[in-house]
Scaffold this motif. Structure first.
Motif, mmCIF file in Angstrom:
data_model
loop_
_atom_site.group_PDB
_atom_site.id
_atom_site.type_symbol
_atom_site.label_atom_id
_atom_site.label_comp_id
_atom_site.label_asym_id
_atom_site.label_seq_id
_atom_site.Cartn_x
_atom_site.Cartn_y
_atom_site.Cartn_z
ATOM 1 N N TYR A 4 14.183 -37.580 -0.860
ATOM 2 C CA TYR A 4 13.097 -37.903 -1.798
ATOM 3 C C TYR A 4 12.863 -39.410 -1.869
ATOM 4 O O TYR A 4 11.725 -39.874 -1.854
ATOM 5 C CB TYR A 4 13.409 -37.348 -3.191
ATOM 6 N N GLN A 5 13.946 -40.179 -1.930
ATOM 7 C CA GLN A 5 13.821 -41.630 -2.000
ATOM 8 C C GLN A 5 13.226 -42.210 -0.723
ATOM 9 O O GLN A 5 12.423 -43.146 -0.769
ATOM 10 C CB GLN A 5 15.180 -42.268 -2.288
ATOM 11 N N ILE A 6 13.625 -41.663 0.409
ATOM 12 C CA ILE A 6 13.066 -42.108 1.680
ATOM 13 C C ILE A 6 11.571 -41.790 1.731
ATOM 14 O O ILE A 6 10.759 -42.625 2.130
ATOM 15 C CB ILE A 6 13.816 -41.469 2.868
ATOM 16 N N GLY A 7 11.210 -40.598 1.304
ATOM 17 C CA GLY A 7 9.803 -40.209 1.266
ATOM 18 C C GLY A 7 8.985 -41.094 0.345
ATOM 19 O O GLY A 7 7.857 -41.483 0.670
ATOM 20 N N GLU A 8 9.562 -41.435 -0.807
ATOM 21 C CA GLU A 8 8.878 -42.313 -1.750
ATOM 22 C C GLU A 8 8.695 -43.706 -1.149
ATOM 23 O O GLU A 8 7.636 -44.308 -1.274
ATOM 24 C CB GLU A 8 9.661 -42.404 -3.057
ATOM 25 N N MET A 9 9.709 -44.202 -0.460
ATOM 26 C CA MET A 9 9.633 -45.526 0.163
ATOM 27 C C MET A 9 8.577 -45.543 1.268
ATOM 28 O O MET A 9 7.779 -46.487 1.356
ATOM 29 C CB MET A 9 10.998 -45.926 0.730
ATOM 30 N N VAL A 10 8.557 -44.514 2.094
ATOM 31 C CA VAL A 10 7.553 -44.431 3.160
ATOM 32 C C VAL A 10 6.158 -44.371 2.556
ATOM 33 O O VAL A 10 5.232 -45.038 3.030
ATOM 34 C CB VAL A 10 7.833 -43.215 4.080
ATOM 35 N N SER A 11 5.992 -43.599 1.487
ATOM 36 C CA SER A 11 4.695 -43.518 0.813
ATOM 37 C C SER A 11 4.268 -44.875 0.281
ATOM 38 O O SER A 11 3.100 -45.267 0.412
ATOM 39 C CB SER A 11 4.748 -42.514 -0.346
ATOM 40 N N LEU A 12 5.196 -45.601 -0.328
ATOM 41 C CA LEU A 12 4.871 -46.927 -0.863
ATOM 42 C C LEU A 12 4.509 -47.899 0.248
ATOM 43 O O LEU A 12 3.607 -48.728 0.079
ATOM 44 C CB LEU A 12 6.032 -47.468 -1.693
ATOM 45 N N ILE A 13 5.189 -47.820 1.387
ATOM 46 C CA ILE A 13 4.879 -48.702 2.513
ATOM 47 C C ILE A 13 3.462 -48.430 3.022
ATOM 48 O O ILE A 13 2.674 -49.354 3.233
ATOM 49 C CB ILE A 13 5.924 -48.560 3.641
ATOM 50 N N PHE A 14 3.136 -47.160 3.191
ATOM 51 C CA PHE A 14 1.790 -46.824 3.653
ATOM 52 C C PHE A 14 0.738 -47.206 2.621
ATOM 53 O O PHE A 14 -0.353 -47.670 2.969
ATOM 54 C CB PHE A 14 1.672 -45.341 4.015
ATOM 55 N N MET A 15 1.037 -47.041 1.344
ATOM 56 C CA MET A 15 0.108 -47.420 0.296
ATOM 57 C C MET A 15 -0.094 -48.935 0.292
ATOM 58 O O MET A 15 -1.217 -49.422 0.118
ATOM 59 C CB MET A 15 0.606 -46.937 -1.066
ATOM 60 N N ALA A 16 0.989 -49.690 0.495
ATOM 61 C CA ALA A 16 0.890 -51.150 0.543
ATOM 62 C C ALA A 16 0.009 -51.584 1.712
ATOM 63 O O ALA A 16 -0.819 -52.493 1.574
ATOM 64 C CB ALA A 16 2.286 -51.765 0.664
ATOM 65 N N ILE A 17 0.170 -50.939 2.845
ATOM 66 C CA ILE A 17 -0.664 -51.261 4.007
ATOM 67 C C ILE A 17 -2.117 -50.897 3.727
ATOM 68 O O ILE A 17 -3.032 -51.674 4.043
ATOM 69 C CB ILE A 17 -0.135 -50.552 5.270
ATOM 70 N N ALA A 18 -2.337 -49.753 3.103
ATOM 71 C CA ALA A 18 -3.703 -49.339 2.777
ATOM 72 C C ALA A 18 -4.368 -50.335 1.831
ATOM 73 O O ALA A 18 -5.541 -50.684 2.006
ATOM 74 C CB ALA A 18 -3.692 -47.947 2.159
#
Length: 183
Positions: A4-18
């Motif tokens: 879950y934490q890895i998924g949240e981190m990946v989501s935040l990284i993609f959101m930051a790029i977006a």
């Protein structure tokens, strides 16, 4: 780290790029003005700081709102992200030419606020979803700073080949995360 934490981190990284894609696309056009490298460094740092400050204010407001509306917070956050993403995609198809202010003094402040307004709204929805604020803010700032630098430098070389496509990509990513929150 859990899955879950890895998924949240990946989501935040993609959101930051977006979120940084808007700054990237505007920086592409601005970079065609032959801005000095020292000025490019300052512009990137200021944009990065505003991509930390604006979502921080949004997160604070989102947490207050979240305590008030409870179960509707995730729904509102998801709808907000879809709306922001859709607006970004639709604005990419607006063929009006943008007028750029000079990236110094008050002009730099106006430029930084204009490209970080969407991060305020995203911060608002993140505040409603109880995300780890410090990590999100640092990622937003770093991604927008790096993408601004990249856009300014590429703008000097490429002369605007990717501008519209980067906005469409950024808006699509925000829509996708909003839909993920909803469903």
């Amino acid at each position: 780290m859990t899955a879950y934490q890895i998924g949240e981190m990946v989501s935040l990284i993609f959101m930051a790029i977006a979120l940084g894609m808007d700054a990237f696309s505007v920086s592409l056009g601005l970079g065609m003005r032959e801005i000095r490298l020292k000025r490019i460094a300052v512009i990137g740092i200021v944009i990065g700081l505003f991509h930390i400050i604006m979502p921080f204010i949004g997160i604070l407001l989102g947490q207050v709102i979240s305590q008030q509306i409870g179960q509707y917070a995730v729904l509102a956050g998801g709808l907000l992200l879809v709306g922001i993403g859709a607006q970004t995609v639709f604005s990419a198809f607006n063929h009006e030419t943008r007028r750029f202010v000079q990236p110094v003094g008050a002009g730099l402040f106006i430029f930084a606020v204009s490209v970080s307004l969407d991060s305020f709204s995203v911060g608002l929805s993140l505040g409603m979803s109880q995300v780890k604020a410090v990590i999100a803010l640092l990622l937003f700032g770093a991604a927008s700073m790096i993408l601004t630098w990249t856009g300014l430098i590429l703008g000097r070389k490429v002369h605007g080949l990717l501008g519209v496509y980067s906005e469409i990509l950024g808006g699509s990513i925000l829509c996708g995360f909003g839909l993920n929150m909803l469903f």
